[in-house]
Enzyme design. Structure first.
Site, PDB file in Angstrom:
ATOM      1  CG  HIS A 131      -0.429  -0.768  -0.254  1.00 33.72           C
ATOM      2  ND1 HIS A 131      -1.658  -1.367  -0.360  1.00 33.72           N
ATOM      3  CD2 HIS A 131      -0.678   0.492   0.198  1.00 33.72           C
ATOM      4  CE1 HIS A 131      -2.604  -0.504  -0.023  1.00 33.72           C
ATOM      5  NE2 HIS A 131      -2.031   0.626   0.332  1.00 33.72           N
ATOM      6  CG  ASN A 203      -7.100   0.594  -0.116  1.00 32.41           C
ATOM      7  OD1 ASN A 203      -6.129   0.092  -0.675  1.00 32.41           O
ATOM      8  ND2 ASN A 203      -7.009   1.649   0.674  1.00 32.41           N
ATOM      9  CG  HIS A 395       0.900   7.776 -11.087  1.00 33.14           C
ATOM     10  ND1 HIS A 395      -0.087   8.712 -11.221  1.00 33.14           N
ATOM     11  CD2 HIS A 395       1.968   8.431 -10.586  1.00 33.14           C
ATOM     12  CE1 HIS A 395       0.364   9.889 -10.825  1.00 33.14           C
ATOM     13  NE2 HIS A 395       1.608   9.750 -10.428  1.00 33.14           N
ATOM     14  CE1 TYR A 418      -0.712   6.891  -4.513  1.00 29.60           C
ATOM     15  CE2 TYR A 418      -0.133   4.618  -4.958  1.00 29.60           C
ATOM     16  CZ  TYR A 418      -0.896   5.556  -4.288  1.00 29.60           C
ATOM     17  OH  TYR A 418      -1.822   5.136  -3.367  1.00 29.60           O
TER      18      TYR A 418
HETATM   19  C1  HEM Z   1      -7.944   6.294  -1.047  1.00 31.27           C
HETATM   20  C2  HEM Z   1      -6.773   6.252  -0.489  1.00 31.27           C
HETATM   21  C3  HEM Z   1      -5.685   5.309  -0.907  1.00 31.27           C
HETATM   22  C4  HEM Z   1      -5.772   4.101  -1.512  1.00 31.27           C
HETATM   23  C5  HEM Z   1      -7.023   3.357  -1.943  1.00 31.27           C
HETATM   24  C6  HEM Z   1      -4.430   3.618  -1.712  1.00 31.27           C
HETATM   25  C7  HEM Z   1      -4.107   2.432  -2.318  1.00 31.27           C
HETATM   26  C8  HEM Z   1      -2.837   1.987  -2.559  1.00 31.27           C
HETATM   27  C9  HEM Z   1      -2.488   0.724  -3.117  1.00 31.27           C
HETATM   28  C10 HEM Z   1      -3.469  -0.325  -3.578  1.00 31.27           C
HETATM   29  C11 HEM Z   1      -1.141   0.654  -3.162  1.00 31.27           C
HETATM   30  C12 HEM Z   1      -0.326  -0.541  -3.634  1.00 31.27           C
HETATM   31  C13 HEM Z   1      -0.046  -0.453  -5.085  1.00 31.27           C
HETATM   32  C14 HEM Z   1       0.702  -1.687  -5.534  1.00 31.27           C
HETATM   33  O1  HEM Z   1       0.135  -2.788  -5.385  1.00 31.27           O
HETATM   34  O2  HEM Z   1       1.826  -1.546  -6.027  1.00 31.27           O
HETATM   35  C15 HEM Z   1      -0.637   1.874  -2.656  1.00 31.27           C
HETATM   36  C16 HEM Z   1       0.695   2.172  -2.576  1.00 31.27           C
HETATM   37  C17 HEM Z   1       1.151   3.388  -2.192  1.00 31.27           C
HETATM   38  N1  HEM Z   1       0.389   4.441  -1.732  1.00 31.27           N
HETATM   39 FE1  HEM Z   1      -1.567   4.535  -1.550  1.00 31.27          FE
HETATM   40  N2  HEM Z   1      -3.549   4.552  -1.240  1.00 31.27           N
HETATM   41  C18 HEM Z   1      -4.291   5.608  -0.744  1.00 31.27           C
HETATM   42  C19 HEM Z   1      -3.808   6.768  -0.229  1.00 31.27           C
HETATM   43  C20 HEM Z   1      -2.525   7.151  -0.345  1.00 31.27           C
HETATM   44  C21 HEM Z   1      -2.043   8.468  -0.049  1.00 31.27           C
HETATM   45  C22 HEM Z   1      -2.909   9.628   0.437  1.00 31.27           C
HETATM   46  C23 HEM Z   1      -0.712   8.457  -0.294  1.00 31.27           C
HETATM   47  C24 HEM Z   1       0.284   9.561  -0.154  1.00 31.27           C
HETATM   48  C25 HEM Z   1       0.014  10.833  -0.127  1.00 31.27           C
HETATM   49  C26 HEM Z   1      -0.363   7.130  -0.752  1.00 31.27           C
HETATM   50  C27 HEM Z   1       0.901   6.733  -1.076  1.00 31.27           C
HETATM   51  C28 HEM Z   1       1.241   5.470  -1.497  1.00 31.27           C
HETATM   52  C29 HEM Z   1       2.588   5.076  -1.797  1.00 31.27           C
HETATM   53  C30 HEM Z   1       3.826   5.944  -1.654  1.00 31.27           C
HETATM   54  C31 HEM Z   1       2.532   3.766  -2.224  1.00 31.27           C
HETATM   55  C32 HEM Z   1       3.681   2.871  -2.673  1.00 31.27           C
HETATM   56  C33 HEM Z   1       3.713   2.914  -4.175  1.00 31.27           C
HETATM   57  C34 HEM Z   1       4.869   2.191  -4.789  1.00 31.27           C
HETATM   58  O3  HEM Z   1       5.898   2.012  -4.137  1.00 31.27           O
HETATM   59  O4  HEM Z   1       4.734   1.846  -5.971  1.00 31.27           O
HETATM   60  N3  HEM Z   1      -1.479   6.375  -0.784  1.00 31.27           N
HETATM   61  N4  HEM Z   1      -1.690   2.683  -2.277  1.00 31.27           N
END
Ligand code: HEM
Length: 751
Positions: A131, A203, A395, A418
């Site tokens: 993202h 999402n 988060h 996160y």
């Molecule tokens: C339902 C499943 C998921 C959804 C809806 C989702 C949604 C999102 C969204 C919207 C962001 C962007 C946040 C922003 O705009 O700063 C994000 C970032 C991220 N997601 Fe997910 N995600 C999902 C699953 C996962 C999983 C399973 C992991 C790890 C185990 C993960 C790890 C991350 C990480 C590391 C970031 C970057 C956060 C940052 O740098 O601040 N996500 N996710």
């Protein structure tokens, strides 16, 4: 829902008696940088920094621990009229380094030089691991009170208004990648509630690729560019992605959503949002329900065509970002309703046979209605993109009382991931003190020190129990709105690395999605799979994915196989008997046209009074008119926003033809393929009309404009209207826009 406020530009347009805007060169459409028109000469008279643009907002200026400072939120970071060092010493010169004589050498003692370069050298921070490409905006959430029976969360009580910051994003691409790629979109919302911040990190698709967070690095490694060449950028159309999803078949449901029109939204404003996981809500009496969160866009769900998405990747890689900010600046505030599907909190955690802990499954809306609980309006753009959009940190563990997590194994892993990534991305443990992340609730957390500590904590006892700080801070109870960890019973069970058996069904809901699509949507899905698999090198991977498609639907499989020049395999699993869910289709309903872009082709020798009239009518209808003329500058006292050279059909939701402009001097085919063969009408105008027609957009013409329709060969076809005047043409076009596209212009190859 009420309609949005009239475009700011409408006010500009109506306040001058002459009927023309006062300064024809002052932009009256959104997007012009700066809050005041610049002078040609460099300004030299010292004065305070200019105010932000009226549409710009900023984080509240409370302290890191939530104390009010009284400083307005739109106060600028910079102060005073004079250039200073970071420590406030005024400077005489920032154009020359300090040298031993005009010919040097440069002196190491030049603090200003070293400070300026050193700070510049450290301007970049790591982009998000996923993202990375995103755009954020400020807004307000107003609760309807309809959730009060199921949750004690204060911000959901009737009439409560809560500040929010939303960040939309793509998943796979780097920070500088294009907006319109085929991908899932993030829809992350920070509610600054007075009971602590609530982050709904969702999402634009209600399901996810994987059921267990331990697979997240695998799906992302597969989707990101190949490690050896680092291509392709921001795309799933490559071997490693399809290798993974065809082997790890729980990904097939999310994959078909990506291959559908949902993967290429027209705008962030026309996306649904989903919390994906099931959450647990608890009310004042301690009773619980399970719930899924949904965002419903006021403008309906609307997508680009694949060709539009590809053209925009080159024409305007910032298309979604620009659209979001222009809409807010025009006063066409993006709006969504937040809704919840509510399920009884039973020990099985299932509803209508669907395992509510499986994030690859939906509960069709026809089985559990989405009940509206509040309205989100985005009404301010960031003042500083980096400070707000790049530094925001979401988060899933940021929850106020009344909302709790469930045991969904994907959600549980996210709770770890996160904050872990943000420790690196934002350089230490104190990123909740960055202005955009500061809660709007009082903070007394006993967390101390660390890199970039902004709070000057008083007292001597950041521990509990203590007597030296008089016992402060004290535990809160129900009366003080303390967070509730719902005392869910945890079943006695062996420690295993395993999924529940219900998670093994990987195809029935993919078939449900496919069966719920209209013929034109099915057609788009077939073409998307064919394109993506056609970009893979390895036949084994294509064959394996075709096997997955056979388990979804034979027609889908056969048509994609034909496009790939491969035989269609037989299903290896029985095809599920599914009841379609009409709510999944984007086609067949009507929506308001607020904030949509209407291109108006102008002939400087044509009906300019008519253009002025229709331009005002577009503003008055809450949309944004963009004049397209042979040359830049002014036509008939009206500012030109696009020329035949800079404009392209993909920017507009509909096109009006106010004349039949002759080929402009720069319509030179030898220089520009879009200039085409000279005709009586400028060939780029014909291209504009042909493309708009092919993309099933409404086209209207009056007067000499009708000639263009004839020369483009589209006169008299569905969705192409002629009228006696501009406003009449606009009215007919606006009616067509309600359905988003003239769907009958898309020939569908499947029933
Ligand atoms: C339902 C499943 C998921 C959804 C809806 C989702 C949604 C999102 C969204 C919207 C962001 C962007 C946040 C922003 O705009 O700063 C994000 C970032 C991220 N997601 Fe997910 N995600 C999902 C699953 C996962 C999983 C399973 C992991 C790890 C185990 C993960 C790890 C991350 C990480 C590391 C970031 C970057 C956060 C940052 O740098 O601040 N996500 N996710």
């Amino acid at each position: 829902m009420e309609t949005s406020k009239p475009a700011k530009a409408v006010k500009n347009a109506v306040k001058t008696a002459s009927g023309k805007i006062a300064d024809a060169l002052t932009p009256d459409v959104p997007g012009a940088p700066g809050s005041a028109p610049p002078s040609v000469e460099e300004p030299t008279t010292p004065h305070d920094p200019l105010p932000p643009k009226p549409a710009q907002g900023a984080p509240q200026t409370g302290t890191p621990t939530g104390a009010e400072t009284g400083v307005p939120a739109t106060a600028k970071g910079q102060q005073g009229a004079y250039l200073t060092t970071a420590n406030g010493a005024r400077l005489r010169d920032t154009d020359h380094s300090l040298k031993a004589g005009p010919r040097g050498p440069v002196l190491l003692q030049d603090h200003h030089l070293r400070e300026k370069i050193t700070h510049f050298d450290h301007e970049r921070i790591p982009e998000r691991v996923v993202h990375a490409r995103g755009a954020g905006a400020h807004g307000v959430f107003t609760a309807y009170g309809t959730a009060e029976a199921v949750t004690r969360a204060g911000f959901l009580k009737k009439g409560r208004e809560t500040d929010v910051f939303v960040r939309f994003s793509t998943v796979l691409g780097s920070r500088g990648s294009a907006d319109t790629v085929r991908d899932t979109r993030g829809f992350a919302t920070k509610f600054y509630t007075d009971e602590g911040t609530f982050d709904l990190v969702g999402n634009n698709m209600p399901v996810f690729f994987i059921q267990d967070a331990i697979k997240f690095p695998d799906i992302i490694h597969a989707g990101k560019p190949h490690p050896d060449r680092e291509i392709p950028q921001a795309q799933s159309a490559h071997d490693t992605f399809w290798d993974f999803v065809s082997l790890h078949t729980e990904a097939q449901h999310h994959t078909i959503w990506n291959m559908s029109d949902r993967g290429i939204p027209r705008s962030y404003r026309t996306m649904e949002g989903f919390g994906v996981h099931t959450f647990r809500l608890v009310n004042e009496a301690g009773e619980t329900v399970l719930a899924k969160f949904h965002w419903k866009p006021k403008l309906g769900v609307h997508s680009l065509t694949w060709e539009e998405a590809q053209l925009l990747g080159g024409m305007d890689p910032d298309f979604h970002r620009r659209d979001l900010y222009d809409a807010i600046e025009a006063g066409a505030y993006p709006e969504w309703e937040l809704g919840i599907q509510v399920f009884p909190d039973t020990p099985e955690e299932t509803f209508a046979g669907v395992d509510l802990l499986d994030p690859t499954k939906i509960v069709p809306e026809e089985l559990a209605e989405v009940q509206p609980i509040g309205r989100l309006v985005l009404n301010r753009t960031p003042t500083n993109f980096f400070a707000e959009t790049e530094q925001v940190a979401f988060h899933l563990g940021h929850l106020p009382q009344g909302i709790d997590v469930t045991n969904d194994p994907l959600l549980q892993g996210r709770l770890f991931s996160y904050v872990d990534t943000q420790l690196t991305r934002l350089g230490g443990p104190n990123f909740t003190q960055i202005p955009i992340n500061r809660p709007h609730a009082a903070v007394n957390d006993m967390l101390r020190d660390g890199f970039h500590q902004h709070a000057v904590h008083a007292g001597v006892a950041p521990y509990r129990p203590n007597s030296l700080d008089g016992g402060n801070p004290f535990p809160a109870g129900d009366a003080e709105h303390a967070f509730v960890d719902v005392p869910v019973t945890v079943a006695q069970a062996p420690k295993v690395r395993a999924n529940p058996a219900s998670f093994d069904d990987h195809y029935s809901q993919v078939r449900l999605f496919w069966s719920s699509m209209s013929p034109v949507e099915k057609d788009h899905i077939i073409r998307a799979y064919t394109f993506e698999l056609g970009k893979c090198y390895h036949q084994a991977i294509k064959e394996r994915q075709l096997q997955c498609l056979a388990n979804i639907d034979p027609v889908l499989c056969e048509q994609v196989a034909t496009g790939l020049g491969l035989p269609a395999p037989q299903p290896t699993e029985p095809l599920a008997d599914v009841t379609p869910s009409p709510a999944l289709s984007q086609v067949g309903r009507e929506w308001p046209s607020d904030g949509r872009m209407v291109g108006i082709v102008v002939d400087p020798d044509g009906d300019l009074d008519g253009v002025d009239e229709v331009r005002r009518a577009v503003f008055a209808a809450g949309m944004v008119p963009l004049l397209i003329a042979p040359h830049a500058g002014v036509v008939g006292g009206m500012p030109v926003q696009r020329t035949f050279a800079t404009g392209r059909s993909v920017e507009f939701d509909a096109v009006l033809l106010a004349g039949a402009p002759a080929p402009a001097p720069d319509a030179v085919p030898a220089r520009d393929a879009t200039a085409g063969t000279p005709a009586t009408v400028d060939p780029r105008v014909l291209l504009l009309v042909e493309e708009s027609w092919r993309h099933a957009k409404a086209v209207g013409a009056w007067g000499a404009g009708v000639t263009v329709l004839e020369q483009a060969g589209v006169a008299g076809t569905p969705g192409v209207v002629t009228a006696g005047s501009g406003p009449e043409a606009l009215a007919a076009v606006q009616q067509l826009m309600a359905a988003h596209r003239v769907w009958e212009r898309f020939p569908a190859t499947v029933a």
